[in-house]
Design a protein around this motif. Sequence first.
Motif, mmCIF file in Angstrom:
data_model
loop_
_atom_site.group_PDB
_atom_site.id
_atom_site.type_symbol
_atom_site.label_atom_id
_atom_site.label_comp_id
_atom_site.label_asym_id
_atom_site.label_seq_id
_atom_site.Cartn_x
_atom_site.Cartn_y
_atom_site.Cartn_z
ATOM 1 N N VAL A 1 1.332 -0.990 -0.042
ATOM 2 C CA VAL A 1 -0.120 0.013 -0.078
ATOM 3 C C VAL A 1 0.894 1.467 -0.035
ATOM 4 C CG1 VAL A 1 -1.535 1.256 0.982
ATOM 5 C CG2 VAL A 1 -2.183 -1.283 1.216
ATOM 6 N N GLN A 2 0.572 2.270 -0.790
ATOM 7 C CA GLN A 2 1.982 3.514 -1.481
ATOM 8 C C GLN A 2 0.563 3.842 -1.604
ATOM 9 O OE1 GLN A 2 4.809 1.977 -3.908
ATOM 10 N NE2 GLN A 2 5.270 0.667 -3.403
ATOM 11 N N ASN A 3 -0.374 4.559 -1.880
ATOM 12 C CA ASN A 3 -1.301 6.101 -2.239
ATOM 13 C C ASN A 3 -2.298 5.639 -2.034
ATOM 14 O OD1 ASN A 3 -2.764 4.799 -4.228
ATOM 15 N ND2 ASN A 3 -0.240 4.726 -5.711
ATOM 16 N N VAL A 4 -2.906 6.715 -1.878
ATOM 17 C CA VAL A 4 -4.616 7.207 -1.782
ATOM 18 C C VAL A 4 -5.270 5.926 -2.217
ATOM 19 C CG1 VAL A 4 -5.328 8.848 -3.088
ATOM 20 C CG2 VAL A 4 -6.303 7.839 -0.754
ATOM 21 N N ASN A 5 -4.921 5.897 -3.590
ATOM 22 C CA ASN A 5 -5.853 5.008 -4.449
ATOM 23 C C ASN A 5 -5.897 3.220 -3.742
ATOM 24 O OD1 ASN A 5 -6.687 6.473 -6.601
ATOM 25 N ND2 ASN A 5 -4.453 6.541 -7.449
ATOM 26 N N ASP A 6 -4.514 2.990 -3.587
ATOM 27 C CA ASP A 6 -4.462 1.251 -3.502
ATOM 28 C C ASP A 6 -5.337 1.249 -1.444
ATOM 29 O OD1 ASP A 6 -2.438 0.751 -4.625
ATOM 30 O OD2 ASP A 6 -0.880 1.596 -3.602
ATOM 31 N N LEU A 7 -5.902 1.985 -1.350
ATOM 32 C CA LEU A 7 -6.482 2.387 -0.006
ATOM 33 C C LEU A 7 -7.840 2.262 -0.346
ATOM 34 C CD1 LEU A 7 -6.119 4.968 2.623
ATOM 35 C CD2 LEU A 7 -5.358 2.971 2.639
ATOM 36 N N SER A 8 -8.320 2.547 -1.822
ATOM 37 C CA SER A 8 -9.614 2.412 -2.533
ATOM 38 C C SER A 8 -9.826 1.075 -2.943
ATOM 39 C CB SER A 8 -9.905 3.199 -3.578
ATOM 40 O OG SER A 8 -10.007 4.774 -2.836
ATOM 41 N N ARG A 9 -8.453 -0.016 -3.297
ATOM 42 C CA ARG A 9 -8.760 -1.601 -3.981
ATOM 43 C C ARG A 9 -10.012 -2.560 -3.409
ATOM 44 N NH1 ARG A 9 -4.411 -3.543 -6.598
ATOM 45 N NH2 ARG A 9 -2.442 -1.449 -6.903
ATOM 46 N N ASP A 10 -10.609 -2.995 -4.328
ATOM 47 C CA ASP A 10 -11.986 -3.004 -3.126
ATOM 48 C C ASP A 10 -11.214 -5.044 -2.986
ATOM 49 O OD1 ASP A 10 -13.943 -2.053 -4.182
ATOM 50 O OD2 ASP A 10 -14.264 -2.784 -5.870
ATOM 51 N N VAL A 11 -11.733 -5.484 -1.794
ATOM 52 C CA VAL A 11 -10.776 -6.293 -1.063
ATOM 53 C C VAL A 11 -12.218 -7.264 -0.676
ATOM 54 C CG1 VAL A 11 -10.380 -7.002 1.447
ATOM 55 C CG2 VAL A 11 -9.186 -4.692 -0.067
#
Length: 465
Positions: free
Chosen positions: A319-329
Motif C-alpha cells: 500500500v503506497q498511495n490513496v488509490n490503494d486504500l480504495s481497492r476492492d477486497v
Amino acid sequence: MELGSVVEAVSADVGTGGAAPLYNIESFESLCMHCGQNGTTNSFITLIPHFKKIWLSAFDCPHCGDKNNEVMFVGDIPPHCCCYTLKISSGNSEMLNRQVVKSEHATIKIPELDFEIQSEARCGSLSTVEGILMRAADDLQALQEERKKVAPETAEAIDQFLVKLRACAAGESSFTFILDDPAGNSFIENPFAPSSDPSLTINFYDRTPEKQALLGYQAREEPHGSVGATAGHRAIAQSNSAEIAEALFRYTAPEEVYAFPVTCGCGSGCETRMFPIDIPYFQEAIVMASTCDACGYRSSELKAGGEVSKKGKSITLSVQNVNDLSRDVIKSDTASVKIPELDFELASCSHTIGGVVTTVEGLITKISESLERIHGFTFGDSLEEHSRSKWLDFEDRLNKILSLETPWTLILDDALACSFIAPATDNLEDDKQLTYEEYERTWEQEEELGLHQMDTTSADAAYES
C-alpha cells in the motif's frame, strides 16, 4: 445517596470499567435472603467501553454483611453464541485476575475438576476468574455444617473437592476455564489485545432452535421465494452499506436474487437474500445479506462458490498511495490478515469480522472497530497502565498507516484461496504492487477445514460416467 458513593459502592463489588451511569441511579430497600432484614440495593445503567450497555446492581445488608451483585444486558441481542476457553497454568496468578463478564445464561466448566456452574445457579455477574471460583467455593462451604449432620459422606467428598477448587483459585494448580454462553453476552478479558492471546480461544457459533427456545426466543416460518435484481441490490446495500453493493455490482448484475426465511438473534423471523457473482481474476462467489425489521439487525456475508481449491493462496499488497486504500477486497472467513509493520495478525479462526466485501481502508477500519468491541475494558480504570499504553500506541500506528505516512503491507493468507484484492490494472501481471503466491496446505490446515472428512468418490464417479 450521592452519585459518587453509589458508583463506588457498585464498583467495589462488581467493577464498572471506569464507566459513569447513563441514567439516574435507583436506590431501594430489599429483603436480605440470609438474615431476613432489609438491605439496600443500588443500581444504574452504564456502558462498558467497547463492550455493551449493561444494568448494574449491588446489594448490601448492614445487619449480616451479605453482599452480592448482578449484571443484565440492555443492548442489542448478539447474533451468535460464544464460547471462551482459557488455559491457566499453575503459578501464574496474573491470569486469575482477568475480568470476566458472565451473563445469566452462561455456563462455566472446569473439566479437570469435573465441575460446572450451571446458568440457573447464579445471575449475570462482573468479576474475575479468581472471584468466580472463590464465590463458588464459598457457596459450597456455606451448607457444609448441615451436610455433615444429614449426609456426612457427601460432606466429606465436598471438603476434598473444595481443597482442589481453592487450589485452582489460588493459582496452585493448572486448569481450563470454559465460559459458554448461548446468549453471546459473556466475555473474558484479553490483556494482550489487540494481539492474539495464546492461552485464550474464542469460538462463535450459530444459535440452534433448542438454544433459542432456552433463551425464550421464538422462530417464525415464511415461504421461500425470489425477488428482482433491483430489490436485491437495495437489500444488499441496506444490509451493510452502499459500499458492498456498489463493489459487487461492478462485477455482475444478477437477474434475480433468491430469498429464504431465517430466524434473527432476537427471535423474530427475517429474510436472507442470496445471489451468485463472478469476479474477474477470482472465482464464483455467493453473496448473502440479512435484515431484521423487528430489531434492526443487518449483516452481509460472502461465501466461496465452485469447487474447493487444491492449494492455498497468499495475497500481498504494498500500500503506497490513496488509490490503494480504495481497492476492492474480499476476505473470506478462512483468511488471516497480517500487517507486518504493526506486528499484527488476525488469525483465520478468530471470527472477529468473518467474511466481508469491502475496500483496503474499510477492512482495516472494520478490524479496528471489531477489536475494540470484542476486547472490553479497553479504557476502564481496571486496565493496567502498560496495557492502556499498548492500546493507544496500536491505535496511533493504525491511524498512521491509514493516513499513508509511510508505505505498509497487507497480507491475506487463505488456505481455501477464497480471498481477493482487486488489481489496479486490467492485466493482473502489470500490477507490481500486488503478488499472489500459491502453496500446499498442511495436514493441520486441511483437518481444521474439514477436508479430511469429505468423501467425493461417489460424486467423482458419477461425474465421470
